[in-house]
Every structure is written in C-alpha cells, then in structure tokens.
Design a protein around this motif. Structure first.
Motif, PDB file in Angstrom:
ATOM      1  N   ALA A  41      -5.617 -39.306  14.748  1.00 10.38           N
ATOM      2  CA  ALA A  41      -4.240 -39.777  14.557  1.00 10.38           C
ATOM      3  C   ALA A  41      -3.829 -40.634  15.748  1.00 10.38           C
ATOM      4  N   LEU A  42      -3.104 -41.713  15.458  1.00 12.92           N
ATOM      5  CA  LEU A  42      -2.607 -42.623  16.485  1.00 12.92           C
ATOM      6  C   LEU A  42      -1.088 -42.742  16.376  1.00 12.92           C
ATOM      7  N   GLY A  47       7.696 -44.321  16.275  1.00 15.75           N
ATOM      8  CA  GLY A  47       7.981 -43.518  15.091  1.00 15.75           C
ATOM      9  C   GLY A  47       6.812 -43.405  14.143  1.00 15.75           C
ATOM     10  N   GLY A  48       6.569 -42.200  13.671  1.00 16.08           N
ATOM     11  CA  GLY A  48       5.481 -41.960  12.737  1.00 16.08           C
ATOM     12  C   GLY A  48       4.117 -41.988  13.402  1.00 16.08           C
ATOM     13  N   GLU A  49       3.108 -41.540  12.645  1.00 20.00           N
ATOM     14  CA  GLU A  49       1.746 -41.591  13.150  1.00 20.00           C
ATOM     15  C   GLU A  49       0.830 -42.192  12.091  1.00 20.00           C
ATOM     16  N   TYR A  50      -0.239 -42.791  12.556  1.00 20.40           N
ATOM     17  CA  TYR A  50      -1.216 -43.435  11.690  1.00 20.40           C
ATOM     18  C   TYR A  50      -2.540 -42.677  11.794  1.00 20.40           C
ATOM     19  N   ARG A  73       8.750 -35.269  14.076  1.00 19.67           N
ATOM     20  CA  ARG A  73       8.784 -33.926  14.681  1.00 19.67           C
ATOM     21  C   ARG A  73       9.799 -33.851  15.816  1.00 19.67           C
ATOM     22  N   GLN A  74      10.976 -34.412  15.574  1.00 19.20           N
ATOM     23  CA  GLN A  74      12.052 -34.417  16.551  1.00 19.20           C
ATOM     24  C   GLN A  74      13.052 -33.310  16.249  1.00 19.20           C
ATOM     25  N   GLY A 142       2.468 -33.204  19.265  1.00 19.16           N
ATOM     26  CA  GLY A 142       2.684 -33.757  17.933  1.00 19.16           C
ATOM     27  C   GLY A 142       3.879 -34.683  17.824  1.00 19.16           C
ATOM     28  N   ARG A 143       4.596 -34.923  18.933  1.00 16.59           N
ATOM     29  CA  ARG A 143       5.720 -35.859  18.896  1.00 16.59           C
ATOM     30  C   ARG A 143       5.211 -37.274  18.691  1.00 16.59           C
ATOM     31  N   ASN A 144       5.933 -38.038  17.878  1.00 17.02           N
ATOM     32  CA  ASN A 144       5.537 -39.426  17.623  1.00 17.02           C
ATOM     33  C   ASN A 144       6.488 -40.441  18.240  1.00 17.02           C
TER      34      ASN A 144
END
Length: 244
Positions: A41-42, A47-50, A73-74, A142-144
């Motif tokens: 995961a990047l 905002g968000g992850e790829y 995950r805020q 896990g914060r994006n």
C-alpha cells in the motif's frame, strides 16, 4: 493481514505503474526484503491509499497500482497538541504517539522553562527529523493523511493559528474536570491542549493563555509528565466525544 505500507510523496493514480522513490524502495527491498509480486500500500499524505503489486525491473522498484481506498482513518474531530519542547527523546516519543492517536495538528513551543533550546541549522534538522517520524508513524498506524507539524515558535505566536479552536491548559490544580466539561459540550469539533515542559509553564505564560481564553482543566488526581499528559488528554477526549 495488513499490507506493508510506504509513504510515497509523489502523484499517485489508480491503474498506473510508478517507480518508488529512493527511500521507499530501500525500505521495501533492503530493510523488509519484500519479494516481487508482494501486494503493498502507498499513500502520499493527500488522502486515501493506493494498493498495488511490487516489481523489480533491473533493480528498480516499481508498483503497478490497481486499487484506491478512500479511507483516511482519521478522528471525527480535530485535536491540536501545543507541546512545549521537552528534553532528550521525549519529543520524538510524543510526536510518534500523537500520530497514532489521531492528533491532526502539532505545534512545538519554545517555552520559558524548556530545557531543550533549538535554533538555526539544529532547529531545521530537528524539524526534518520530526517530519520523518510523522511519516513513519503514519505508515505504521494506517493513517493516510499526515499530522500537520508547525514550526517551533514562541507561545505568543501560537494564537495566530488556533482560530476557533477550544483551548485547554493541562493543570493538575485546575478546578474544571476535562471529562465533565466535554460531556457537557458533546458537539465540540476543534480542541487544543497546551502541555507545559518539565518545569511547567511560567506565570507569565499562564496569564497569556488565560487572556487568550484557554481554560485550565485537570484530568484525574495524579500529576502527569510532559510526555504523558498530551497523549492522555487527546486519547480520553477522542473517546469521550465519540471521535474514535
């Protein structure tokens, strides 16, 4: 099982092949020894992850992005931690755990009684070090979106950035209970905590905070250390207000 996560400060887009930046590539290939074909995961902090598949093309680490997940995950509300500079590795610890707990903005303050004093190149290097800690803590937790880190500043300048934030001063002698106050004001959305250094705030600083509308609050009957207070108050507030 959670995917290996990497902060990747470049434009990311679904269904594209990207080359990992040097630091992320080193972490994936050398530190973690990930194999080709591993799903990772990047995130770039916007905002968000790829998610995608890791490949090695003649030693160059690349990722074929095939999925975007919007979850950041805020917390549901905003917490600003206004932390007086603490000595040793305490600031590293506080910043790392603040990220994990969901604090969205961190303001380091050069207080009158701060043991740690920073300026010039040393200050710039420490700011960069703290930013790297934030990125690493986001990878782990896990914060994006990255916790915002403001420059080290004097207390009098902090109030130019707090806006409509409800401000509180951690004080073991405070007459107002944080728990009771938050339960009486369940619609609060922006809160900030002033956490003093090892020697506490000076009387002049306390008067300035009071003049600016900050409320003295106490949390329990015990005196918390500077590296504990802000984290405890942030975690408790998020739970009491239902932001978790």
């Amino acid at each position: 099982m959670a995917l290996p996560r990497f902060f990747c400060p470049i434009p990311l887009e679904n269904n594209t092949l990207i080359t990992l930046p040097k630091e992320a590539a080193h972490h994936a290939g050398r530190s973690l020894r990930l194999r080709e074909g591993t799903k990772i995961a990047l995130f770039n902090g916007h905002g968000g992850e790829y998610q995608g598949i890791l490949y090695f093309n003649e030693g160059i680490a690349q990722v074929q992005i095939d999925c975007f997940i919007e979850d950041n995950r805020q917390l549901c509300g905003n917490i600003t931690l206004i932390q007086a500079l603490a000595s040793g590795d305490k600031m590293d610890w506080i910043i790392e755990k603040a990220v994990e707990l969901g604090v969205n903005r961190f303001i380091p303050v050069a207080a009158e009684r701060s043991v740690l004093q920073l300026s010039g190149a040393r200050l710039e290097k420490r700011q960069q070090h703290w930013q790297a800690i934030i990125q690493s803590a986001c990878e782990q937790s896990g914060r994006n979106t990255l916790m915002e880190l403001l420059p080290v500043q004097h207390l009098k300048n902090v109030f130019n950035t707090t806006g409509d934030t409800d401000l509180f001063v951690a004080d073991p002698d405070g007459e107002l209970s944080l728990t009771e106050h938050l339960r009486q004001h369940p619609t609060m959305n922006n809160i900030g905590f002033f956490i003093g250094p090892e020697g506490g705030w000076s009387q002049k600083e306390v008067e300035l905070m009071s003049k600016q509308g900050a409320i003295k609050i106490q949390f329990g009957s015990r005196i918390l250390r500077t590296e504990t207070a802000g984290l405890a108050l942030s975690s408790a507030s998020a739970a009491i207000l239902g932001w978790i």
